[in-house]
Scaffold this active site. Structure first.
Site, PDB file in Angstrom:
ATOM      1  N   GLN A  50      52.027 -31.594 -81.290  1.00 24.88           N
ATOM      2  CA  GLN A  50      53.167 -30.519 -81.077  1.00 24.88           C
ATOM      3  C   GLN A  50      54.033 -31.441 -81.071  1.00 24.88           C
ATOM      4  OE1 GLN A  50      52.454 -30.933 -76.522  1.00 24.88           O
ATOM      5  NE2 GLN A  50      53.204 -28.731 -76.550  1.00 24.88           N
ATOM      6  N   GLU A  69      48.315 -26.676 -71.688  1.00 15.69           N
ATOM      7  CA  GLU A  69      48.938 -27.548 -71.111  1.00 15.69           C
ATOM      8  C   GLU A  69      48.209 -27.992 -70.261  1.00 15.69           C
ATOM      9  OE1 GLU A  69      51.856 -29.116 -72.422  1.00 15.69           O
ATOM     10  OE2 GLU A  69      51.170 -31.270 -72.757  1.00 15.69           O
TER      11      GLU A  69
END
Lengths: 365, 397
Positions: B116, B234
């Site tokens: 990410q 997340e």
């Protein structure tokens, strides 16, 4: 060892019950009359109890139908207690419909005296108080020799028709006219306390000492476990009111609830309330299913929720600023209920000691 | 939505068919996983053709339990957590049909690891202030900038990336979301050593990285909205792990307490019990959250779980260092390493203490999460802001 997961949610029926209780309490309770009553000779509310216990038939939730009750359980009683906590209603639900009732359920319910008393408590016609100090937890009981001496700080004794008195000779049911009840000035204005003088009292022996002791432990365990739900209700009210107030209240040309210094405290409190709900539901479910995990679930819930209620009430007073310190604002009723409940049915320290014993984390030798 | 959803019985039947056609004992793990994906049993709530069957998510455990009982291999979800937990839901929601077909299968099977590329040295809590630039060049974008706190970057084939495509707009509006090829020659990955001595994260330097426009996810300028899907997932994946009693950070310290009576003191006993109770309540809170999700009553509690576990992990591991007395003065090993897996409860007490300091920073600091709870759950008013209507290029930095 397999453990089935506890059901931590509320069923639809439980939500319906909540809505009905909340609506009744919203109609029948308000701060000015609560304050007036607190300083009168009748600090409890008999008409509210009549409506809640008898007309709504909530007094008998824990009692099986064949004994005159509703045959519901601890999960439902916990929902009622959440709402009582949310309104700090001065009714003997915890003391009579939970602690005294559960104690009687721990006796031989085919005994006519026991069955008849359970039926009267379940109908809401009578209330009973377990004659032990309100501070006693499930493991605190020390038996007195007989029907003599004074039992200090018994909750809701002044309203009770019957006192359940554990002694070394057995567990007695004693009519209120047999004892001298001296009302005390309690920290919690909405839960009357009294000393009960037993000298010369005559009572009905309901069980021998060992059976009585086990039944009292059962009553206090259920009381401690469901008090967590009352504490949850107190904490929820405090958080909701504080959020509403700080959203409206403006200083420095903005709502005070927009300052991070305040909103972080409320967010933290929200997290504690969410956690308290899981702990309280876990205890109620364990009691309802008769799980062997119930003593641990109760100890965990009480060790946790008592502090959350106090924290929420303290934050409620502080974040309301000056108005939170006044007699006319209800915040102090919740603070007093929370702080007093912290020492009721076993302190957090005593419940942590139970946890230590159950899960095998002993202290230093 | 109106199509009929398969029931648990049908999922079970399909699982048994899969096991019969591809016996785990005689099938290569990766081939079994591909067959499982193609049978729609990878993530049953995903659409047909993309590893799922459009079934309720709550049925996944039915499939997983049957496969585990048969000794079937799994896709090692901890190794590919960013792909599974963050990239996949974002690709599913915003990807084109072509992107979904290209990326989801190798992602789930574990053939392609994802990372990410969000945080930057100058854009942490204020992620929307990010300065990595993406400039259009025909049917490509040319990306230059620096990203940080990138776990798995040294292993990753692909990255989810957000970059600034229009600096003249206010900061939330000029961002676009891309899928970045980590093998592009303009991508440089350097280990970032942290207070534990290890480097589980990386810095990633992007210099004229060329990304085809076909690897853009969502509309140009809509990257902030797309990123919200990633970020919400997340937080769920960080806070939403299912634990048995004593399953988290409390486990090692409780074990030490039981095995080492000579270390016990009254002070530590009280603190241990308080934390034990809090850990048990946090576990129950997580369990209640899962029950709400299964019952189709998702609550806002998820945003709180990460807050609770961050604080508990820190306090419990701190207590453990104290409990160990003289041994607590030592540390296992400061050697610089690049661990492939992160284990918060792994290694020794000193490591746990230091690593857990990151729990209140990674995936949104506790301070930002408290703001989110206060504003989105409790409905408290936002702080007054002076950056909403200012072009990104004019912001203070």
């Amino acid at each position: 060892m397999t453990e089935t997961a506890p059901d931590l949610l509320y069923s639809e029926a439980e939500e319906d019950l909540r809505a009905a209780v909340r609506s009744l309490l919203a109609d029948r309770t308000d701060t000015p009359s609560a304050l007036a009553r607190a300083e009168s000779d009748t600090p409890y509310d008999p008409r509210l109890w009549q409506a809640l216990g008898a007309e709504m038939e909530l007094a008998g939730l824990l009692v099986p139908e064949k004994l005159g009750g509703q045959g519901a359980g601890h999960r439902e009683a916990a929902v009622v207690l959440e709402e009582i906590g949310r309104s700090v209603a001065p009714v003997p639900y915890l003391t009579s419909s939970v602690v005294a009732t559960e104690t009687l359920l721990g006796l031989d319910t085919t005994n006519a005296e026991v069955a008849s008393l359970l039926g009267e408590l379940a109908s809401g016609r009578k209330t009973a108080a377990l004659a032990v100090p309100f501070s006693y937890g499930p493991d605190s009981l020390r038996l007195r020799g007989g029907l003599d001496g004074i039992v200090r700080t018994v909750a809701d004794a002044a309203t009770a028709d019957v006192l359940l008195v554990p002694t070394g000779q057995g567990l007695y049911a004693v009519e209120a006219d047999q004892v001298t009840v001296t009302a005390l000035t309690p920290l919690d204005l909405t839960r009357p306390l009294a000393d009960v003088a037993l000298d010369g009292a005559r009572g009905t022996l309901l069980a021998d000492a060992d059976t009585g002791r086990a039944a009292v432990r059962r009553g206090l365990l259920a009381g401690a476990g469901l008090l967590a739900s009352e504490q949850l209700g107190v904490a929820e009210w405090c958080l909701t009111e504080t959020v509403a107030y700080t959203r409206d209240r403006k200083q420095f040309n903005r709502p005070v609830g927009s300052f991070q210094a305040l909103k972080h405290r409320m967010a933290q409190l929200w997290l504690e309330v969410v956690s308290a709900r899981a702990a309280a539901r876990n205890a109620a479910d364990a009691l309802a299913t008769g799980s062997p995990q119930a003593p641990l679930a109760v100890a965990v819930a009480q060790a946790y929720c008592s502090r959350v209620a106090v924290h929420a009430a303290e934050e409620c007073v502080q974040l309301h600023g000056g108005i939170g310190m006044t007699w006319e604002h209800p915040a102090h009723l919740y603070l007093k209920r929370a702080k007093s409940a912290q020492g009721a049915l076993g302190s957090a320290g005593e419940h942590r000691a139970s946890v230590a014993e159950i899960v095998g984390l002993p202290g230093p030798a | 939505m109106s199509e009929q959803q398969p029931g648990a019985d049908e999922l079970l039947a399909r699982t048994r068919e899969l096991l019969a056609a591809h016996p785990p004992a005689t099938t290569e793990a990766v081939d079994f996983l591909k067959a499982r994906f193609d049978a729609g049993l990878a993530w049953v709530h995903y659409p047909v053709g993309l590893g799922g069957l459009g079934a309720p998510r709550s049925f996944q455990p039915v499939v997983d339990a049957e496969l585990a009982a048969a000794g079937a291999p799994d896709n090692d979800p901890r190794r590919i957590g960013i792909g599974l937990g963050m990239a996949a839901p974002t690709v599913l929601k915003y990807g084109t049909d072509e992107q979904k077909r290209r990326f989801l299968r190798p992602l789930w099977v574990g053939e392609e690891v994802w990372c990410q590329l969000f945080s930057e040295p100058g854009a942490g809590s204020d992620l929307a202030a990010l300065g990595t630039r993406a400039v259009r060049d025909g049917d490509h974008w040319v990306v230059t900038g620096q990203k940080v706190w990138t776990s798995s970057a040294h292993l990753a084939r692909w990255a989810i990336l957000i970059a600034r495509t229009d600096p003249d707009l206010p900061k939330h509006q000029g961002i676009t979301y891309f899928i970045c090829d980590m093998t592009d020659p303009g991508v440089e990955v350097r280990p970032l050593r942290q207070i534990t001595g290890e480097a589980e994260f990386n810095e990633v330097f992007l210099t004229d990285v060329r990304i085809p426009d076909a690897h853009r996810l969502g509309e140009v300028g809509d990257g902030w909205r797309v990123a919200q899907t990633t970020l919400m997932n997340e937080r769920v994946s960080i806070g939403g792990m299912r634990l048995p009693r004593e399953g988290g950070m409390i486990g090692p310290v409780a074990r030490t307490w039981r095995e080492r009576p000579e270390l016990r003191t009254h002070d530590l006993h009280q603190r241990l019990l308080t934390l034990w109770v809090e850990a048990e309540v946090a576990r129950l809170t997580g369990e209640r959250l899962r029950q709400q999700l299964v019952a189709g009553q998702p609550g806002p509690e998820g945003s709180g779980m990460k807050l609770a576990f961050a604080r508990l992990n820190q306090e419990i591991s701190g207590l453990e260092v104290e409990l160990l007395g003289q041994e607590g003065l030592l540390y296992s090993d400061w050697t610089m390493r690049r661990p492939e897996l992160v284990d918060f409860t792994g290694r020794d007490a000193g490591y746990r203490y230091l690593r857990s300091k990151g729990n209140s920073i990674e995936g949104g600091t506790s301070e930002v999460l408290l703001n989110i709870v206060a504003e989105r759950v409790l409905g408290l008013p936002a702080e007054p802001r002076n950056d909403k209507d200012v072009a990104w290029k004019d912001l203070a930095r």
